[in-house]
Design a protein around this motif. Sequence first.
Motif, PDB file in Angstrom:
ATOM      1  N   ARG A  71       0.898  -1.004  -0.003  1.00 34.39           N
ATOM      2  CA  ARG A  71      -0.056   0.050   0.015  1.00 34.39           C
ATOM      3  C   ARG A  71       0.883   1.233  -0.061  1.00 34.39           C
ATOM      4  O   ARG A  71       0.477   2.285  -0.160  1.00 34.39           O
ATOM      5  N   LEU A  72       2.186   1.179   0.176  1.00 33.24           N
ATOM      6  CA  LEU A  72       3.107   2.240   0.375  1.00 33.24           C
ATOM      7  C   LEU A  72       3.807   2.440  -0.896  1.00 33.24           C
ATOM      8  O   LEU A  72       4.127   1.682  -1.668  1.00 33.24           O
ATOM      9  N   GLY A  73       4.299   3.822  -1.299  1.00 35.91           N
ATOM     10  CA  GLY A  73       4.938   4.134  -2.417  1.00 35.91           C
ATOM     11  C   GLY A  73       6.467   3.538  -2.090  1.00 35.91           C
ATOM     12  O   GLY A  73       7.067   3.353  -1.145  1.00 35.91           O
ATOM     13  N   LEU A  74       7.282   3.373  -3.191  1.00 38.64           N
ATOM     14  CA  LEU A  74       8.569   3.207  -3.315  1.00 38.64           C
ATOM     15  C   LEU A  74       9.559   3.915  -2.537  1.00 38.64           C
ATOM     16  O   LEU A  74      10.345   3.589  -1.454  1.00 38.64           O
ATOM     17  N   ALA A  75       9.181   5.318  -2.609  1.00 38.94           N
ATOM     18  CA  ALA A  75      10.210   6.436  -1.765  1.00 38.94           C
ATOM     19  C   ALA A  75       9.782   6.193  -0.466  1.00 38.94           C
ATOM     20  O   ALA A  75      10.660   6.049   0.668  1.00 38.94           O
ATOM     21  N   GLN A  76       8.463   5.922   0.032  1.00 34.83           N
ATOM     22  CA  GLN A  76       8.101   6.153   1.212  1.00 34.83           C
ATOM     23  C   GLN A  76       8.764   4.579   1.865  1.00 34.83           C
ATOM     24  O   GLN A  76       9.237   4.711   3.107  1.00 34.83           O
ATOM     25  N   LEU A  77       8.727   3.438   1.294  1.00 38.60           N
ATOM     26  CA  LEU A  77       9.166   2.308   1.874  1.00 38.60           C
ATOM     27  C   LEU A  77      10.619   2.430   1.986  1.00 38.60           C
ATOM     28  O   LEU A  77      11.286   2.014   3.005  1.00 38.60           O
ATOM     29  N   HIS A  78      11.397   3.058   1.162  1.00 35.16           N
ATOM     30  CA  HIS A  78      12.777   3.406   0.982  1.00 35.16           C
ATOM     31  C   HIS A  78      13.290   4.208   2.333  1.00 35.16           C
ATOM     32  O   HIS A  78      14.085   3.783   3.118  1.00 35.16           O
ATOM     33  N   GLN A  79      12.440   5.189   2.545  1.00 33.99           N
ATOM     34  CA  GLN A  79      12.511   6.004   3.703  1.00 33.99           C
ATOM     35  C   GLN A  79      12.371   5.377   4.951  1.00 33.99           C
ATOM     36  O   GLN A  79      13.124   5.512   6.011  1.00 33.99           O
ATOM     37  N   LEU A  80      11.195   4.614   5.196  1.00 34.98           N
ATOM     38  CA  LEU A  80      11.172   3.938   6.303  1.00 34.98           C
ATOM     39  C   LEU A  80      12.061   2.904   6.665  1.00 34.98           C
ATOM     40  O   LEU A  80      12.607   2.476   7.759  1.00 34.98           O
ATOM     41  N   ARG A  81      12.471   2.184   5.531  1.00 31.69           N
ATOM     42  CA  ARG A  81      13.707   1.378   5.670  1.00 31.69           C
ATOM     43  C   ARG A  81      14.979   1.797   6.240  1.00 31.69           C
ATOM     44  O   ARG A  81      15.412   1.293   6.893  1.00 31.69           O
ATOM     45  N   GLY A  82      15.028   3.003   5.973  1.00 29.97           N
ATOM     46  CA  GLY A  82      16.286   3.750   6.133  1.00 29.97           C
ATOM     47  C   GLY A  82      16.189   4.204   7.743  1.00 29.97           C
ATOM     48  O   GLY A  82      17.473   4.688   8.155  1.00 29.97           O
ATOM     49  N   ARG A  83      15.312   3.814   8.560  1.00 31.48           N
ATOM     50  CA  ARG A  83      15.342   3.970  10.029  1.00 31.48           C
ATOM     51  C   ARG A  83      16.374   2.997  10.520  1.00 31.48           C
ATOM     52  O   ARG A  83      16.812   3.133  11.601  1.00 31.48           O
ATOM     53  N   VAL A  84      16.647   2.011   9.837  1.00 30.05           N
ATOM     54  CA  VAL A  84      17.701   1.188  10.533  1.00 30.05           C
ATOM     55  C   VAL A  84      18.881   0.969   9.581  1.00 30.05           C
ATOM     56  O   VAL A  84      18.807   1.761   8.610  1.00 30.05           O
ATOM     57  N   GLY A  85      19.859   0.495   9.979  1.00 27.60           N
ATOM     58  CA  GLY A  85      21.149   0.445   9.143  1.00 27.60           C
ATOM     59  C   GLY A  85      21.953   1.594   9.496  1.00 27.60           C
ATOM     60  O   GLY A  85      22.714   2.018   8.703  1.00 27.60           O
ATOM     61  N   ARG A  86      21.733   2.521  10.636  1.00 34.52           N
ATOM     62  CA  ARG A  86      22.406   3.670  11.080  1.00 34.52           C
ATOM     63  C   ARG A  86      23.290   3.597  12.032  1.00 34.52           C
ATOM     64  O   ARG A  86      24.093   4.267  12.380  1.00 34.52           O
ATOM     65  N   GLY A  87      23.755   2.149  12.473  1.00 31.26           N
ATOM     66  CA  GLY A  87      24.730   2.060  13.396  1.00 31.26           C
ATOM     67  C   GLY A  87      25.604   0.741  12.868  1.00 31.26           C
ATOM     68  O   GLY A  87      25.739   0.577  11.557  1.00 31.26           O
ATOM     69  N   SER A  88      26.497   0.093  13.836  1.00 28.50           N
ATOM     70  CA  SER A  88      27.315  -0.651  13.283  1.00 28.50           C
ATOM     71  C   SER A  88      26.746  -2.137  13.015  1.00 28.50           C
ATOM     72  O   SER A  88      27.165  -3.022  12.710  1.00 28.50           O
ATOM     73  N   LYS A  89      25.408  -2.447  13.560  1.00 27.58           N
ATOM     74  CA  LYS A  89      24.940  -3.719  13.613  1.00 27.58           C
ATOM     75  C   LYS A  89      24.345  -4.176  12.097  1.00 27.58           C
ATOM     76  O   LYS A  89      23.987  -3.387  11.558  1.00 27.58           O
ATOM     77  N   LYS A  90      24.440  -5.288  11.814  1.00 25.91           N
ATOM     78  CA  LYS A  90      23.904  -5.779  10.550  1.00 25.91           C
ATOM     79  C   LYS A  90      22.172  -5.683  10.900  1.00 25.91           C
ATOM     80  O   LYS A  90      21.605  -6.021  11.548  1.00 25.91           O
ATOM     81  N   SER A  91      21.590  -4.884   9.401  1.00 24.24           N
ATOM     82  CA  SER A  91      20.163  -4.607   9.699  1.00 24.24           C
ATOM     83  C   SER A  91      19.426  -5.519   8.886  1.00 24.24           C
ATOM     84  O   SER A  91      19.979  -5.883   7.705  1.00 24.24           O
ATOM     85  N   HIS A  92      18.172  -5.538   9.185  1.00 28.06           N
ATOM     86  CA  HIS A  92      17.222  -6.306   8.272  1.00 28.06           C
ATOM     87  C   HIS A  92      15.797  -5.634   8.268  1.00 28.06           C
ATOM     88  O   HIS A  92      15.451  -4.983   9.168  1.00 28.06           O
ATOM     89  N   CYS A  93      15.214  -5.716   6.952  1.00 26.73           N
ATOM     90  CA  CYS A  93      13.900  -5.350   6.684  1.00 26.73           C
ATOM     91  C   CYS A  93      13.001  -6.276   6.239  1.00 26.73           C
ATOM     92  O   CYS A  93      13.414  -7.170   5.303  1.00 26.73           O
TER      93      CYS A  93
END
Length: 703
Positions: free
Chosen positions: A582-604
Amino acid sequence: MLASYPIENLKGVGPKQLEKLQRLGLSTVQDLLFHLPLRYQDKTRLTPLDSIFIGQEALVEGTIFSQHLTRGRRSSLLVKIQSPSGGFLTLRFFHFHYRQAQQFTRGKTLRVFGEVRGGPNGHEMVHPHYEFIDPNHPPELDDTLTPTYPTTEGFGQASLLKLINQALVLLKQYPLEELLPDEMMATEHLPNLNEAIMTLHRPQPDDDLGAIKRFEHPAQQRLIIEELVSHQVGLQQLRLLEKQRLAPKLPPSRMANELIASLPFTLTSAQQRVLQEIHHDLSQTHPMQRLVQGDVGSGKTVVAAIAAIQAAEAGYQVAIMAPTEILAEQHRNAFSEWLEPLGIETAWLSGKMKAAEKRYMLGRIESGEAKVVIGTHALFQEAVNFNLLGLVIIDEQHRFGVHQRLSLQQKGHQIVLEGETEQPNEVMEVHPHQLIMTATPIPRTLAMTAYGDLDLSVIDERPPGRQAIDTAVLSNEKRMEVMTHLAERCHEGVQAYWVCPLIEESELLHAQAAEVTAEQFRSYWPDLRTGLIHGRMKSDEKANVMNAFKNHELDLLVATTVIEVGVNVPNASLMIIENAERLGLAQLHQLRGRVGRGSKKSHCVLLYQPPLSETGKARLQIMRDTDDGFRIAEEDLKIRGPGEILGTRQTGGLQFRIADLRRDAEWIPLAQNWSEKLVASHQEIVDKLQSRWIGEKIEYQHA
């Protein structure tokens, strides 16, 4: 002449009709001429009944062989016609009157137009256009293709066709002026404007209808190119206008170097390059107009902070505006942490502040005590008076309307130039520099058109240590498994987001509400520290929840898309997005970008509600394949078009009559090249182009 000839002067246009036409954006005869058909019907030739095929739109003739009513869940009238050569066709009507049915008597001859479909008894047409004819004296066939125009309620095709016929007669008497220079017409092999308009309204049977349907006909390309050129010359003029305006000249900053030296990380070469471009702009005496694009996590905020220091150290104020309370709060925290140790006072302005607190902040802003002012749309308000505004920083600019951005930019100041100009003591307006940031990458062709009046900088490099985010796409049937896995990971010390598109449950949309999901986690895993955040909460409530999550007092944050931008919790490394289809690609990309901001391996994990459409499958596949925001933006443009990507900027001058930024991207560099030549040497043409295609919208382009 036709550009100013009122449409109400045409026959058949009264006050009520005029109101309906204006809903279509039609006020003059020229508007009518540029109101092009959506598609065409070929009624110039008869097709034998034994030659028709499924999917074809055809004009046919035949004699009524039989007619009868079918009974059942959906009654229908079936009229069967045949031709002398032996071909048959069934006409099917679901909506009909008894008297209409009586007209279809055996032996009468019909001329019929419609789309051929497959039916239980052979070829059919459903609700075709038809007329009874005398086979001995049949009416003449049309000599041009029949256009179908965009219409509005209460003003149908027949009425619009009569007006356009009148407009075409006037066009022959008073041709529109050819505005593109002869050199361009010859170089690009473009047809004459008036011939192009006539062709598109009245294409001949030998015209390439396939090329017209694909928007590849020279007549269409002629109009598309002129409209794109008219838009580009407007942007070129705005750039020249900005060069003539006065802005504060800001010298290099010593404090900026202190901040850079104190940072616990090293700026990337991309950040350093963009900072050099910004420093150069701020040292000029005309306003900087720079758009900084950077993918999620590329480090735009620190670049903005260094620019703010340069303005503040020179004695000027900086306004930093964000579209949401959460993003503004994030900026407040970051800028306070970086700037206040340097002795630069910051202020915070929110629409939800209490009256006394707001008065205090407004006083600090007006006195100049607060050098850096951070806030939401509250910064636009008339009550906000800056002492000496030198720089405006707008984050996620596409979320603001045109008038809002203009009103903030106009909060400059006046100075008296003593003896520096021909007029002694001349009062001059001083405009603030403007830095616009977006974490929504915009495809190059779209940026050239939407923001062609701005200089473009791109932070195309991630800070060291940032890891790619692994993305999985799963059916909602796996929801419980995902919840269980998430709880296990949180018990191991991981922090996670669970994003739901809605606040409250809606059976219609098959979307789990954030409130219901949070309650499920609390019920199944009572020892899991679960928080909830959504847009209807008060700002202080949201701030408290976010701070608790940031301080690892919460393991899981269940949220709506309110966390799309600005949320920065480095320890969070797991993101679940429900109803991702239900969400646009840009919005999905922005939401996914809330993780992966530290040194830990991140998953979505993207959960979807089956069945998925083909478009839905393609979109989620793109998210799984890449976390490159620029590639995602290109795909988003193909799927959704420019309007949704640019958001409220569409309310300004970026509404095209004929051109389409997605379809006609290949022509944009050409239009930009020719627009530069026109602005340099053909000012008389520039003004006429602007008047023809943009008119009163010109003032909004520079937002």
